[in-house]
Design a protein around this motif. Structure first.
Motif, PDB file in Angstrom:
ATOM      1  N   ALA A  78      -1.979   9.230  13.363  1.00  0.00           N
ATOM      2  CA  ALA A  78      -2.430   8.679  12.083  1.00  0.00           C
ATOM      3  C   ALA A  78      -2.607   7.165  12.112  1.00  0.00           C
ATOM      4  CB  ALA A  78      -1.432   9.049  10.988  1.00  0.00           C
ATOM      5  N   GLU A  79      -2.113   6.507  13.142  1.00  0.00           N
ATOM      6  CA  GLU A  79      -2.092   5.050  13.138  1.00  0.00           C
ATOM      7  C   GLU A  79      -3.474   4.433  12.961  1.00  0.00           C
ATOM      8  OE1 GLU A  79      -0.077   3.780  16.648  1.00  0.00           O
ATOM      9  OE2 GLU A  79       1.911   4.173  15.825  1.00  0.00           O
ATOM     10  N   GLU A  80      -4.470   4.986  13.623  1.00  0.00           N
ATOM     11  CA  GLU A  80      -5.810   4.402  13.557  1.00  0.00           C
ATOM     12  C   GLU A  80      -6.399   4.469  12.149  1.00  0.00           C
ATOM     13  OE1 GLU A  80      -7.581   2.921  16.263  1.00  0.00           O
ATOM     14  OE2 GLU A  80      -5.516   2.968  16.959  1.00  0.00           O
ATOM     15  N   LEU A  81      -5.930   5.424  11.349  1.00  0.00           N
ATOM     16  CA  LEU A  81      -6.456   5.588  10.000  1.00  0.00           C
ATOM     17  C   LEU A  81      -5.651   4.807   8.970  1.00  0.00           C
ATOM     18  CD1 LEU A  81      -7.256   9.415  10.094  1.00  0.00           C
ATOM     19  CD2 LEU A  81      -8.842   7.504  10.361  1.00  0.00           C
ATOM     20  N   CYS A  82      -4.662   4.068   9.419  1.00  0.00           N
ATOM     21  CA  CYS A  82      -3.779   3.338   8.506  1.00  0.00           C
ATOM     22  C   CYS A  82      -3.732   1.854   8.830  1.00  0.00           C
ATOM     23  CB  CYS A  82      -2.378   3.946   8.545  1.00  0.00           C
ATOM     24  SG  CYS A  82      -2.339   5.698   8.121  1.00  0.00           S
ATOM     25  N   ARG A  83      -4.712   1.381   9.567  1.00  0.00           N
ATOM     26  CA  ARG A  83      -4.778  -0.042   9.916  1.00  0.00           C
ATOM     27  C   ARG A  83      -6.247  -0.459   9.944  1.00  0.00           C
ATOM     28  NH1 ARG A  83      -2.865   1.328  15.612  1.00  0.00           N
ATOM     29  NH2 ARG A  83      -1.092  -0.032  15.127  1.00  0.00           N
TER      30      ARG A  83
END
Length: 327
Positions: A78-83
């Motif tokens: 999920a990191e790429e969608l939250c930064r």
């Protein structure tokens, strides 16, 4: 026990949120909102789902279950969608760098970050500034490191970050370090990273500690206090669980509980399904608090970057199985 209620009043220009693309600012327009968690009527224990979302083209998209969504938000996937995309590109270019979006930070770093993010600049510029000052060649990761660097390096760091209000931000970085070393540092924390004396002198009363912090740190207003508490509550347990009003909005867009104790309970309910080994924390209770903070950060990060629908779609495609957790 929940922390005693305390009111932090916002200045006239604090907490504005720009909604145009690339100009989102993390903040709130609340007048005198209490710093403790808000309570709403608890929902059904069965994880109810709202009506299916519809895309801009009118196609119905199934809403992921809360179990799926939480599991996905707590995963590395999920990191790429939250930064910001800019941050992802920076990581690919520079390798293993510290970021606000993904790394565990000490209370001093959280304090600096809260002041930077509460300034009237875009969220992306704030995150870029944080990445610049906490990584090579500056490494402003403790009050001692900031003080030893000197004013010239403070100014060079914010100049390299290509941010706005450079002179004021550089001045605040130095002032914060000086205050922390003078007032909030213990003999066991001579570098000024933990702010433990602040909490000890307040009798572990988080509201008293925050009032003292706000009165002592120039540039730290209501919005900055909320950002700081949202992030540090997993360590300052007398302030846990806490959700600020701006993050409530982001959780609502994801159909997740906006009430702190309800969200805490939902995470606990599905805890056995998480692969929590990579979460920070010395024990299960600490890991659960860290998971709570991570969900808040993922929610507001996706919202500020306009990626809520992408996050929901990606979560809906994931099977309910253990994923490696992060943050």
């Amino acid at each position: 026990m929940a922390p005693k209620k305390a009111v932090a009043k916002a200045g006239p220009d604090e907490g504005k949120t720009q909604q145009s693309a690339g100009q989102n600012i993390e903040g709130t327009t609340s007048n005198g909102e209490k710093l403790v968690k808000k309570r709403k009527q608890a929902s059904d224990a069965g994880d109810p789902q709202k009506a299916p979302r519809r895309s801009g083209r009118g196609e119905s998209k199934a809403q992921p279950s809360q179990e799926q969504l939480l599991q996905y938000m707590l995963s590395q996937d999920a990191e790429e969608l939250c930064r910001p995309d800019e941050e992802s590109e920076d990581i690919r270019s520079r390798g293993n760098i510290k970021t606000y979006s993904s790394d565990v930070m000490n209370p001093f770093e959280e304090l600096l970050s809260a002041v930077i993010l509460s300034r009237p600049i875009s969220h992306r510029l704030g995150l870029r500034t944080i990445r610049t000052i906490f990584n090579e060649p500056y490494n402003f990761t403790s009050a001692k490191a900031v003080q030893q660097a000197g004013q010239e390096k403070h100014h060079q760091a914010v100049w390299d970050a290509r941010t706005q209000h450079k002179a004021k931000t550089a001045e605040e970085i130095g002032q914060i370090a000086n205050v922390v070393l003078e007032k909030f540092t213990t003999s066991s924390d001579k570098d000024g990273m933990q702010l433990q004396k602040l909490l000890d002198d307040s009798g572990n009363d988080v509201d008293k500690a925050l009032d003292t912090l706000k009165a002592s740190i120039k540039g730290l207003g209501e919005t900055g206090i909320k950002i700081f508490l949202r992030r540090v509550q997993w360590l300052w347990t007398s302030g846990y669980p806490y959700i600020d009003d701006r993050t409530m909005q982001s959780l609502g867009k994801l159909s997740l509980p906006e009430d702190a104790e309800e969200l805490e309970g939902l995470i606990a309910k599905h805890w056995s399904k998480y692969d929590e080994k990579r979460l920070a924390g010395d024990n299960e209770a600490a890991k659960k608090r860290r998971a709570f903070v991570t969900v808040l950060e993922r929610a507001i990060g996706a919202d500020l970057e306009g990626k809520v629908d992408n996050l929901l779609a990606a979560a809906g495609e994931q099977p309910v199985a253990k994923l490696p957790l992060a943050f």
